[in-house]
Structure formats: C-alpha cells, structure tokens
Design a protein around this motif. Structure first.
Motif, PDB file in Angstrom:
ATOM      1  N   LEU A 169     -13.166  -4.726  -5.500  1.00 27.49           N
ATOM      2  CA  LEU A 169     -12.067  -5.757  -5.794  1.00 27.49           C
ATOM      3  C   LEU A 169     -11.839  -7.039  -4.807  1.00 27.49           C
ATOM      4  CD1 LEU A 169      -9.700  -4.029  -8.364  1.00 27.49           C
ATOM      5  CD2 LEU A 169     -11.688  -5.354  -8.615  1.00 27.49           C
ATOM      6  N   ASP A 170     -11.903  -6.249  -3.546  1.00 21.75           N
ATOM      7  CA  ASP A 170     -11.841  -7.086  -2.398  1.00 21.75           C
ATOM      8  C   ASP A 170     -10.378  -7.726  -2.228  1.00 21.75           C
ATOM      9  OD1 ASP A 170     -12.087  -8.127   0.299  1.00 21.75           O
ATOM     10  OD2 ASP A 170     -13.478  -9.780  -0.374  1.00 21.75           O
ATOM     11  N   LEU A 171      -9.292  -6.893  -2.561  1.00 22.77           N
ATOM     12  CA  LEU A 171      -7.946  -7.459  -2.629  1.00 22.77           C
ATOM     13  C   LEU A 171      -7.110  -7.395  -1.492  1.00 22.77           C
ATOM     14  CD1 LEU A 171      -7.115  -5.873  -6.230  1.00 22.77           C
ATOM     15  CD2 LEU A 171      -7.791  -8.222  -5.671  1.00 22.77           C
ATOM     16  N   LEU A 172      -7.582  -6.921  -0.393  1.00 23.11           N
ATOM     17  CA  LEU A 172      -6.838  -6.699   1.013  1.00 23.11           C
ATOM     18  C   LEU A 172      -7.053  -7.920   1.720  1.00 23.11           C
ATOM     19  CD1 LEU A 172      -7.745  -3.170   2.122  1.00 23.11           C
ATOM     20  CD2 LEU A 172      -5.781  -3.673   1.074  1.00 23.11           C
ATOM     21  N   PRO A 173      -5.762  -8.670   2.031  1.00 20.61           N
ATOM     22  CA  PRO A 173      -5.774  -9.565   2.667  1.00 20.61           C
ATOM     23  C   PRO A 173      -5.985  -9.333   4.160  1.00 20.61           C
ATOM     24  CG  PRO A 173      -3.605  -9.150   2.352  1.00 20.61           C
ATOM     25  CD  PRO A 173      -4.603  -8.338   1.589  1.00 20.61           C
ATOM     26  N   VAL A 174      -6.033  -8.343   4.631  1.00 22.65           N
ATOM     27  CA  VAL A 174      -6.178  -8.080   6.221  1.00 22.65           C
ATOM     28  C   VAL A 174      -7.512  -7.138   6.256  1.00 22.65           C
ATOM     29  CG1 VAL A 174      -3.905  -8.209   6.647  1.00 22.65           C
ATOM     30  CG2 VAL A 174      -4.625  -6.105   6.085  1.00 22.65           C
ATOM     31  N   ALA A 175      -8.153  -7.188   7.236  1.00 20.77           N
ATOM     32  CA  ALA A 175      -9.479  -6.438   7.353  1.00 20.77           C
ATOM     33  C   ALA A 175      -9.056  -5.011   7.789  1.00 20.77           C
ATOM     34  CB  ALA A 175     -10.290  -7.026   8.479  1.00 20.77           C
ATOM     35  N   LEU A 218       0.862  -1.349  -0.072  1.00 26.71           N
ATOM     36  CA  LEU A 218      -0.101   0.159   0.156  1.00 26.71           C
ATOM     37  C   LEU A 218       0.784   1.289   0.036  1.00 26.71           C
ATOM     38  CD1 LEU A 218      -2.792  -0.749   2.411  1.00 26.71           C
ATOM     39  CD2 LEU A 218      -3.030  -0.847  -0.021  1.00 26.71           C
ATOM     40  N   VAL A 219       2.080   1.408   0.823  1.00 29.68           N
ATOM     41  CA  VAL A 219       2.938   2.298   0.896  1.00 29.68           C
ATOM     42  C   VAL A 219       3.317   2.693  -0.523  1.00 29.68           C
ATOM     43  CG1 VAL A 219       4.895   3.515   1.440  1.00 29.68           C
ATOM     44  CG2 VAL A 219       3.173   2.101   3.333  1.00 29.68           C
ATOM     45  N   PHE A 277      -5.641   6.983   4.617  1.00 28.57           N
ATOM     46  CA  PHE A 277      -6.800   7.182   3.521  1.00 28.57           C
ATOM     47  C   PHE A 277      -6.831   5.995   2.649  1.00 28.57           C
ATOM     48  CE2 PHE A 277      -5.188  11.569   4.306  1.00 28.57           C
ATOM     49  CZ  PHE A 277      -6.377  12.117   4.649  1.00 28.57           C
ATOM     50  N   VAL A 278      -6.208   5.096   2.360  1.00 30.09           N
ATOM     51  CA  VAL A 278      -6.526   3.883   1.678  1.00 30.09           C
ATOM     52  C   VAL A 278      -7.180   3.028   2.558  1.00 30.09           C
ATOM     53  CG1 VAL A 278      -5.603   1.757   0.747  1.00 30.09           C
ATOM     54  CG2 VAL A 278      -4.219   3.911   0.333  1.00 30.09           C
ATOM     55  N   LEU A 279      -7.133   2.940   3.902  1.00 27.75           N
ATOM     56  CA  LEU A 279      -7.750   2.329   4.575  1.00 27.75           C
ATOM     57  C   LEU A 279      -9.252   2.774   4.995  1.00 27.75           C
ATOM     58  CD1 LEU A 279      -5.370   0.838   7.543  1.00 27.75           C
ATOM     59  CD2 LEU A 279      -6.175  -0.333   5.600  1.00 27.75           C
ATOM     60  N   ALA A 280      -9.247   4.072   4.881  1.00 27.03           N
ATOM     61  CA  ALA A 280     -10.678   4.721   4.985  1.00 27.03           C
ATOM     62  C   ALA A 280     -11.398   4.544   3.794  1.00 27.03           C
ATOM     63  CB  ALA A 280     -10.325   6.386   5.090  1.00 27.03           C
ATOM     64  N   GLY A 281     -10.580   4.484   2.583  1.00 26.77           N
ATOM     65  CA  GLY A 281     -11.433   4.180   1.207  1.00 26.77           C
ATOM     66  C   GLY A 281     -12.024   2.776   1.388  1.00 26.77           C
ATOM     67  N   ALA A 282     -11.152   1.974   1.833  1.00 25.35           N
ATOM     68  CA  ALA A 282     -11.372   0.570   1.790  1.00 25.35           C
ATOM     69  C   ALA A 282     -12.547   0.054   2.859  1.00 25.35           C
ATOM     70  CB  ALA A 282     -10.253  -0.401   2.329  1.00 25.35           C
ATOM     71  N   SER A 283     -12.678   1.019   3.867  1.00 23.31           N
ATOM     72  CA  SER A 283     -13.828   0.897   4.832  1.00 23.31           C
ATOM     73  C   SER A 283     -15.194   1.399   4.307  1.00 23.31           C
ATOM     74  CB  SER A 283     -13.650   1.470   6.092  1.00 23.31           C
ATOM     75  OG  SER A 283     -12.141   0.967   6.609  1.00 23.31           O
ATOM     76  N   VAL A 284     -14.925   1.821   3.144  1.00 23.27           N
ATOM     77  CA  VAL A 284     -16.391   2.383   2.517  1.00 23.27           C
ATOM     78  C   VAL A 284     -17.467   1.441   1.888  1.00 23.27           C
ATOM     79  CG1 VAL A 284     -17.447   3.947   0.719  1.00 23.27           C
ATOM     80  CG2 VAL A 284     -15.482   4.561   1.990  1.00 23.27           C
ATOM     81  N   PHE A 304      -8.541   4.622  -4.493  1.00 23.14           N
ATOM     82  CA  PHE A 304      -7.683   3.297  -4.600  1.00 23.14           C
ATOM     83  C   PHE A 304      -8.043   2.284  -3.401  1.00 23.14           C
ATOM     84  CE2 PHE A 304      -3.816   0.919  -3.211  1.00 23.14           C
ATOM     85  CZ  PHE A 304      -3.785   0.301  -4.478  1.00 23.14           C
ATOM     86  N   GLY A 305      -8.491   2.994  -2.188  1.00 15.76           N
ATOM     87  CA  GLY A 305      -8.953   2.397  -1.185  1.00 15.76           C
ATOM     88  C   GLY A 305     -10.204   1.612  -1.377  1.00 15.76           C
ATOM     89  N   ILE A 306     -11.033   2.623  -2.124  1.00 16.51           N
ATOM     90  CA  ILE A 306     -12.538   1.898  -2.488  1.00 16.51           C
ATOM     91  C   ILE A 306     -12.218   0.674  -3.531  1.00 16.51           C
ATOM     92  CG2 ILE A 306     -14.515   2.532  -3.695  1.00 16.51           C
ATOM     93  CD1 ILE A 306     -14.280   5.321  -2.360  1.00 16.51           C
ATOM     94  N   LEU A 307     -11.382   0.881  -4.439  1.00 17.76           N
ATOM     95  CA  LEU A 307     -11.154  -0.083  -5.534  1.00 17.76           C
ATOM     96  C   LEU A 307     -10.647  -1.288  -4.868  1.00 17.76           C
ATOM     97  CD1 LEU A 307     -11.128  -0.575  -8.423  1.00 17.76           C
ATOM     98  CD2 LEU A 307      -8.618   0.166  -8.549  1.00 17.76           C
ATOM     99  N   VAL A 308      -9.548  -1.299  -4.146  1.00 20.76           N
ATOM    100  CA  VAL A 308      -8.910  -2.579  -3.613  1.00 20.76           C
ATOM    101  C   VAL A 308      -9.735  -3.224  -2.347  1.00 20.76           C
ATOM    102  CG1 VAL A 308      -6.701  -2.093  -4.342  1.00 20.76           C
ATOM    103  CG2 VAL A 308      -7.410  -1.438  -1.946  1.00 20.76           C
TER     104      VAL A 308
END
Length: 394
Positions: free
Chosen positions: A47-53, A13-14, A276-283, A38-42
């Motif tokens: 796409l649900d690409l993050l292996p960690v919650a 992510l970095v 910000f990526v984790l914030a997007g991924a939480s949407v 990007f966070g929303i996308l992954v």
C-alpha cells in the motif's frame, strides 16, 4: 524530514501495534508475525502508506531494540539458572551451529550451488532472532526447562555464528587476507562487544538499584541500554553481544537487586512494535518471488539443520527425547543479523551478490513470519506455554 510526520507515523504505528496485540490474544497468533505482516502491508511493496522511509530508521531502531532484548536475555543467565541448565544451553547451541552449517553446506552443494556460495549461505543461516523468540516466550507465558534453555541458547548462539561466518569469509577468499585474518576479525568483534558489556556492566552492577532499592529505576535501565547501544555503534561491535554481557554481569554481581531488568520489560514493547513493523515495511516482495528454488532449498535445509542440531544437543544436554526432538524447531526465527551477514557476504562474492541478497531477504521474511508460529507451537506442545505467572503484556 518533517518532524511532525515522523512523530505522527511512529505514534500511529505504536497504536496499531496495540490493536494487533489484541488480535494476537484472540487468535493465538504470535504478535511478531502480525506486526511483520502489517509492516509489509503498509510498506512500499503493497500500500505504500508510510510517510517516512522505513530504511532510514530500521537500523537505529533495530540496534536499540536488540540491545534491550540482549539485556533481558543476559538477565536469564544467572548462576542458579546456569547451574541448572548450563550444560544443555552449551550443548544445544554448539550442536545447532554445527549441524545447521553442515546440513546447509552439504545440501546446497548437492543441490548444485557452487561451494563458495553454499558456505556463505550456510554461515548466514546460523543467525537467529532473539527479539522474536523472547517475545513469543513472554506472550505465551512459557516457563520450564525447554523455555529456559531456549532463552539461554538464543542469548549466545549469535556469538558462535559471528565466529563461524568470519571463518567462512576467509575460506571463500575475502580480499587476500585469508582465514586467520578473517577469524581474527570475528574474534575481535566478539571480544570487543564483551569488553563493552563488561565496562558498562561492572559499574552498573554496583551503582544501580540504589535510588529505588531492589531494582534499577526506568531512567537507570534505559540509560544503560542507550549507552550500551551508542558505544557499540561507535566502536562497530555487536550491540547484541555487548548488551547480553552487561546483563549477565549485572544479574550475577548486583546482589542487592531483586529484579534488575524489570523496568526494561515495561518500555521495550513500543520499540519492538517499531522494529518489526519497519522490518516488514523494508521487505521487497519481488525478491521473495525471485528467490525461487534456491530460496526453497535454503528454507528446507535450514529447518533440517535446526531439527538435527536441536535433537543432538538436547540429548547431550540432558533434555528428554520428546523435548530434544522438537527443540531445534523453536530456533527458526531469523532477522536483522542475517541481513547484515548477507551484505558482507555479497561484497565477498560479488559474482553471487544478487543471489546472496535475494535469498537472504526472501527466507528471512518466511522465517520471521512462520518462525514465531512454530516456536509457540513447540512450547505449547511440550506443555510449557501458560506455565509462567500472568504478567501484563506490552
């Protein structure tokens, strides 16, 4: 949880954030907007690409990142800067809070929203995102009277917001305690955070900057941030206000410092990427769709309130007509503080809990995506983008 997956995820992510930063330079898009997208996308919604919650790491990452930003914002409130812009900072912050709350409450009520729900949503609308705002300023290399007032306003307006929201909780009848108890809890939260900042900032202003004359070392700066964040979480007070208070104390009392928070700037970018990526991924994109007309009304009335408050406060604070007319629009970014308020508000009004959470999540996504774009536009339009000396980004 597999630690190797955690390290791999955060590392990738970095690195992705570095690429998005490069895209931002080429397209003039704020890198914060790109990171949230990007966070929303992954994230799970696409796409649900993050292996960690993402939800499990968002809160501690947000606390640490916001504490860093708070230290930096506190460093903007030095005596010379307050002498030059203090009147404008106070006038704008109070006017924006008052106008935003009034426009939101009246507008939503006329829209047919129950008065209790209107009051709570108006209180939630007061929250801003200092991390996004400061990063836009830094990315645009902005400097000038509007930029300096903007940084001062975002440093203190969440304190007003907490107090107003606490009064609102009393007005809508949280428990049987009433307005005075709710107001007392809000003042206690603000006062506790200020006390934490003083306890950390006073000795730090004397002791730091001795190993490397002129400024604290990276170890000193990061140590202060971690201690401030940890104590704030332990005492359940605002890490944002505590960090800002410590920053104000250090920048004004540490006479032997040349640049008290220079080292924090170097280390903050990787944490901002994760935040910000984790914030997007939480949407939850479904919530954005569900919000519908009420969410649209929230957005329109919040923009109108910020515009009116910025104009009124800017004129009272001595900004030019052109500066005051656009100033309120630079205060649109909104993030984690609003979501925290929404959770408390949902428990206060369980009958409207779904509406409160859904509207806040949906509108926060909109303001976090487009707010930085508008802030960058305002600073560019007023001729302050590119006015600061070049510095290395990230």
């Amino acid at each position: 949880m597999d630690t190797s997956l955690l390290f791999l995820t955060f590392g990738l992510l970095v690195l992705a954030g570095i690429g998005l930063d490069a895209i931002g330079r080429m397209t003039r898009l704020p890198r914060i907007t790109l990171l949230v997208l990007f966070g929303i996308l992954v994230g799970p919604s696409v796409l649900d690409l993050l292996p960690v919650a993402a939800n499990g790491w968002r809160d501690p990452t947000a606390t640490l990142t916001l504490t860093m930003i708070a230290f930096l914002l506190g460093g903007e409130l030095s005596r010379p800067r307050l002498k030059a812009h203090g009147r404008a900072i106070l006038a704008v912050s109070l006017a924006v809070i008052a106008a935003s709350f009034a426009v939101m409450t009246l507008g939503l009520s006329l829209f047919g929203v129950p008065i209790a729900l209107s009051l709570l949503l108006a209180g939630i609308a007061l929250a801003t995102d200092p991390a996004a705002t400061r990063d836009v300023v830094r990315s645009a290399r902005a400097d000038g009277p509007v930029t300096r007032v903007l940084l001062g306003v975002v440093a203190i307006d969440d304190a007003w917001g907490v107090i107003v929201f606490s009064v609102v909780l009393g007005l809508v009848g949280i428990g049987s305690e009433g307005v005075l108890v709710a107001l007392g809890e809000g003042i206690a939260d603000v006062g506790g955070a200020i006390a934490v900042g003083l306890v950390i900032g006073l000795p730090a202003s004397l002791l730091t900057g001795r190993i490397q004359p002129g400024e604290p070392t990276l170890a000193e700066a990061l140590g202060l941030v971690l201690v401030c964040a940890g104590v704030s979480m332990w005492l359940d007070v605002s890490a944002l206000l505590a960090g800002m208070t410590a920053g104000v104390v250090i920048v004004n009392l540490a006479k032997h410092h040349d640049r008290p928070f220079h080292e924090i700037e170097y280390v903050s970018w990787p944490f901002l990427i994760l935040f910000f990526v984790l914030a997007g991924a939480s949407v939850d994109l479904a919530a954005v769709v569900v919000a519908g007309p009420l969410g649209l009304a929230f957005i329109l009335f919040r923009v109108a309130g910020r515009f009116a408050g910025g104009w009124l406060g800017g004129r009272l604070g001595g900004l030019t007509s052109a500066q005051a007319r656009l100033f309120g629009l630079s205060l649109l970014p909104q993030a984690g503080v609003a979501l925290g308020m929404a959770l408390v508000g949902a428990s206060a009004l369980p009958a409207h809990a779904d509406a409160i959470i859904t509207v806040t999540v949906a509108t926060t996504v909109v303001f976090e995506l487009f707010g930085p774009l508008v802030t960058a536009f305002v600073l560019t339009r007023l001729g302050e983008a590119g006015a600061a000396p070049p510095e290395e980004r990230g």
